[in-house]
Motif scaffolding. Structure first.
Motif, PDB file in Angstrom:
ATOM      1  N   MET A   1      33.682  40.573  24.059  1.00  0.00           N
ATOM      2  CA  MET A   1      34.467  39.983  25.162  1.00  0.00           C
ATOM      3  C   MET A   1      34.193  38.480  25.248  1.00  0.00           C
ATOM      4  O   MET A   1      33.054  38.040  25.140  1.00  0.00           O
TER       5      MET A   1
ATOM      6  N   LYS B   1      43.187  39.315  29.296  1.00  0.00           N
ATOM      7  CA  LYS B   1      43.491  40.358  30.268  1.00  0.00           C
ATOM      8  C   LYS B   1      43.324  39.830  31.693  1.00  0.00           C
ATOM      9  O   LYS B   1      44.175  40.057  32.564  1.00  0.00           O
TER      10      LYS B   1
ATOM     11  N   GLN C   1      46.388  39.097  34.582  1.00  0.00           N
ATOM     12  CA  GLN C   1      46.315  39.697  35.928  1.00  0.00           C
ATOM     13  C   GLN C   1      46.266  38.618  37.005  1.00  0.00           C
ATOM     14  O   GLN C   1      46.924  38.732  38.042  1.00  0.00           O
ATOM     15  N   ASN C   2      45.496  37.572  36.749  1.00  0.00           N
ATOM     16  CA  ASN C   2      45.429  36.484  37.727  1.00  0.00           C
ATOM     17  C   ASN C   2      46.785  35.793  37.870  1.00  0.00           C
ATOM     18  O   ASN C   2      47.197  35.448  38.974  1.00  0.00           O
TER      19      ASN C   2
ATOM     20  N   ASP D   1      48.996  37.858  40.033  1.00  0.00           N
ATOM     21  CA  ASP D   1      48.693  37.778  41.456  1.00  0.00           C
ATOM     22  C   ASP D   1      49.036  36.420  42.062  1.00  0.00           C
ATOM     23  O   ASP D   1      49.365  36.320  43.231  1.00  0.00           O
ATOM     24  N   LEU D   2      48.953  35.370  41.243  1.00  0.00           N
ATOM     25  CA  LEU D   2      49.227  34.038  41.791  1.00  0.00           C
ATOM     26  C   LEU D   2      50.713  33.699  41.798  1.00  0.00           C
ATOM     27  O   LEU D   2      51.189  33.020  42.691  1.00  0.00           O
TER      28      LEU D   2
ATOM     29  N   ILE E   1      36.201  33.971  42.800  1.00  0.00           N
ATOM     30  CA  ILE E   1      36.997  32.816  42.363  1.00  0.00           C
ATOM     31  C   ILE E   1      38.331  32.890  43.096  1.00  0.00           C
ATOM     32  O   ILE E   1      38.711  33.942  43.607  1.00  0.00           O
TER      33      ILE E   1
ATOM     34  N   GLU F   1      41.414  33.004  42.179  1.00  0.00           N
ATOM     35  CA  GLU F   1      42.392  33.977  41.712  1.00  0.00           C
ATOM     36  C   GLU F   1      42.057  35.387  42.196  1.00  0.00           C
ATOM     37  O   GLU F   1      42.932  36.149  42.593  1.00  0.00           O
TER      38      GLU F   1
ATOM     39  N   ILE G   1      42.783  35.901  45.881  1.00  0.00           N
ATOM     40  CA  ILE G   1      44.192  36.193  46.152  1.00  0.00           C
ATOM     41  C   ILE G   1      44.537  37.613  45.722  1.00  0.00           C
ATOM     42  O   ILE G   1      45.292  38.311  46.403  1.00  0.00           O
ATOM     43  N   ALA G   2      43.951  38.059  44.615  1.00  0.00           N
ATOM     44  CA  ALA G   2      44.203  39.436  44.162  1.00  0.00           C
ATOM     45  C   ALA G   2      43.767  40.433  45.232  1.00  0.00           C
ATOM     46  O   ALA G   2      44.499  41.380  45.550  1.00  0.00           O
TER      47      ALA G   2
ATOM     48  N   ASN H   1      46.128  40.361  48.119  1.00  0.00           N
ATOM     49  CA  ASN H   1      47.374  41.059  47.785  1.00  0.00           C
ATOM     50  C   ASN H   1      47.220  42.566  47.977  1.00  0.00           C
ATOM     51  O   ASN H   1      48.098  43.226  48.538  1.00  0.00           O
TER      52      ASN H   1
ATOM     53  N   LEU I   1      47.180  43.430  51.617  1.00  0.00           N
ATOM     54  CA  LEU I   1      48.524  43.441  52.218  1.00  0.00           C
ATOM     55  C   LEU I   1      49.292  44.691  51.818  1.00  0.00           C
ATOM     56  O   LEU I   1      50.013  45.272  52.632  1.00  0.00           O
TER      57      LEU I   1
ATOM     58  N   TYR J   1      48.769  49.490  39.967  1.00  0.00           N
ATOM     59  CA  TYR J   1      48.280  48.139  39.663  1.00  0.00           C
ATOM     60  C   TYR J   1      46.862  47.941  40.185  1.00  0.00           C
ATOM     61  O   TYR J   1      45.987  47.420  39.487  1.00  0.00           O
TER      62      TYR J   1
ATOM     63  N   ILE K   1      44.479  49.514  37.854  1.00  0.00           N
ATOM     64  CA  ILE K   1      44.242  48.707  36.646  1.00  0.00           C
ATOM     65  C   ILE K   1      43.220  47.614  36.961  1.00  0.00           C
ATOM     66  O   ILE K   1      42.273  47.372  36.225  1.00  0.00           O
ATOM     67  N   HIS K   2      43.445  46.980  38.110  1.00  0.00           N
ATOM     68  CA  HIS K   2      42.600  45.857  38.527  1.00  0.00           C
ATOM     69  C   HIS K   2      41.162  46.311  38.793  1.00  0.00           C
ATOM     70  O   HIS K   2      40.205  45.700  38.307  1.00  0.00           O
TER      71      HIS K   2
ATOM     72  N   ASP L   1      39.389  47.562  35.591  1.00  0.00           N
ATOM     73  CA  ASP L   1      39.070  46.416  34.755  1.00  0.00           C
ATOM     74  C   ASP L   1      37.759  45.762  35.206  1.00  0.00           C
ATOM     75  O   ASP L   1      36.894  45.443  34.395  1.00  0.00           O
ATOM     76  N   TRP L   2      37.610  45.602  36.508  1.00  0.00           N
ATOM     77  CA  TRP L   2      36.381  44.983  37.014  1.00  0.00           C
ATOM     78  C   TRP L   2      35.172  45.911  36.885  1.00  0.00           C
ATOM     79  O   TRP L   2      34.047  45.449  36.722  1.00  0.00           O
TER      80      TRP L   2
ATOM     81  N   GLU M   1      34.672  47.752  34.332  1.00  0.00           N
ATOM     82  CA  GLU M   1      34.238  47.498  32.950  1.00  0.00           C
ATOM     83  C   GLU M   1      33.540  46.150  32.831  1.00  0.00           C
ATOM     84  O   GLU M   1      32.491  46.030  32.205  1.00  0.00           O
ATOM     85  N   ARG M   2      34.140  45.141  33.447  1.00  0.00           N
ATOM     86  CA  ARG M   2      33.552  43.797  33.319  1.00  0.00           C
ATOM     87  C   ARG M   2      32.144  43.752  33.905  1.00  0.00           C
ATOM     88  O   ARG M   2      31.243  43.162  33.326  1.00  0.00           O
TER      89      ARG M   2
END
Lengths: 94, 250
Positions: free
Chosen positions: A1, A32, A36-37, A40-41, B36, B38, B41-42, B45, B48, B138, B141-142, B145-146, B148-149
């Motif tokens: 990664m 990835k 995604q960012n 969302d933005l 961060i 981004e 905001i995710a 979202n 909301l 969605y 997925i989000h 993903d986190w 895993e990260r």
């Protein structure tokens, strides 16, 4: 990664078949996260149906301090526009 | 205000609606506190989306009960014991790993539930479920993903996520202690449980996390309005303004 924060340029396509337009930029550690960012933005309000993200450092631009050398010579050469021709009658689309 | 909800379908939907509201509120608390911009905001979202989902569910409840109260009354004029959200979603935002683990655990559950509600006999609910399912996919997925990260990231991120999972596991068991109301309104409760277990276990394994046994607990069921110590303080913040100024308009 991949590790390390990068800046990505975001392009949004409003509908299939239309050109992708630059919408802005976002951060992301890898493809990835960047996509995604960007989603969302830049597409929260139905701005588009498709998205591209491109690493900002993959985009080549004219150096800011050479702007004059690159673009000024084009300013005073109106004859480079194809506006000096007489359009023959009957040509509708030119 | 006395709010009574009698019908099985309304009682069932109230559980989903309250779970959405409380998780939405928790995520709203993250606004301006994301790691961060981004991600901040995710999370907003997703918050909301959850509030929107809750409002539609509350409207359905008001219709089913032919109610004199409104969705706002349901949110702002009920006390802790009248709330029927999963205890999982009221757990605090201790750190980002908690936010992610809680979200992932919720998302696999919500995905399984709304996948069944798409076929509801109530056409309004079925329509809502189809719309909601896209949002949840969605969010899933989000959050995955986190997982895993963080799980596969650094030693620090793995430790923190493991700590979050260990804490939150306590609140998982009750999700699957389905009662008659759940049975009447879901096509296949057992499937929700097995789907959840499979997805969760696979994800933990793939993210270098372990599932530790949970000690037997004496907590009582969220279906009877029992909560952890966190919901009361949350509601006091969330409900302060309409309680203090009942006629406030904006």
């Amino acid at each position: 990664m991949d590790t390390g924060d990068k800046v990505w340029e975001v392009f949004v396509q409003k509908k299939g078949g239309q050109p992708f337009k630059h919408a802005g930029s976002c951060h992301g550690y890898d493809k990835k996260m960047a996509i995604q960012n960007a989603r969302d933005l830049y597409t929260r309000r139905g701005e588009g149906r498709a998205l591209w993200v491109v690493p900002a450092d993959a985009i080549v631009s004219v150096p800011f301090d050479e702007e004059d050398a690159y673009f000024d010579p084009g300013d005073d050469k109106v004859y480079r526009h194809a506006t000096f021709y007489k359009i023959p009658d009957g040509v509708n689309y030119l | 205000m006395k709010i009574s909800i009698e019908k099985s379908e309304a009682r069932f939907l109230l559980r989903l609606a309250d779970t959405s509201t409380i998780l939405g509120q928790r995520l709203a608390e993250m606004c301006s506190r994301g790691p961060i911009l981004e991600e901040d905001i995710a999370l907003s979202n997703i918050s909301l989306d959850l509030f929107g989902r809750a409002e539609e569910l509350y409207k359905l409840i008001c219709t089913i009960e032919n109610a004199s109260y409104s969705p706002d009354d349901l949110v702002f004029r009920r006390n802790e014991r009248e709330y029927f959200n999963l205890k999982l979603v009221e757990q605090p935002n201790d750190d980002f790993a908690w936010v992610i683990a809680r979200q992932f655990m919720h998302d696999i559950y919500a995905k399984a539930v709304f996948s069944q509600l798409v076929n509801s006999k109530n056409s309004e609910l079925a329509g809502l479920a189809a719309k909601v399912l896209k949002e949840i996919k969605y969010s899933y997925i989000h959050s995955k993903d986190w997982m895993e990260r963080l799980g596969l990231g650094t030693e620090e991120s793995n430790t923190r996520l493991q700590r979050a999972v260990d804490h939150l596991m306590k609140y998982v068991e009750e999700i699957f202690m389905f009662d008659a109301v759940d049975q009447e309104n879901l096509a296949d409760c057992a499937l929700i449980h097995t789907t959840w277990e499979n997805d969760f276990n696979q994800t933990l394994a793939a993210c270098n996390l372990v599932r530790k046994p949970v000690m037997p607990l004496t907590m009582r069921d969220y279906r009877d309005g029992f909560h952890s110590e966190h919901l009361g303080t949350m509601l006091s913040v969330m409900q302060y303004l309409p309680r203090a100024y009942p006629d406030a308009k904006w």
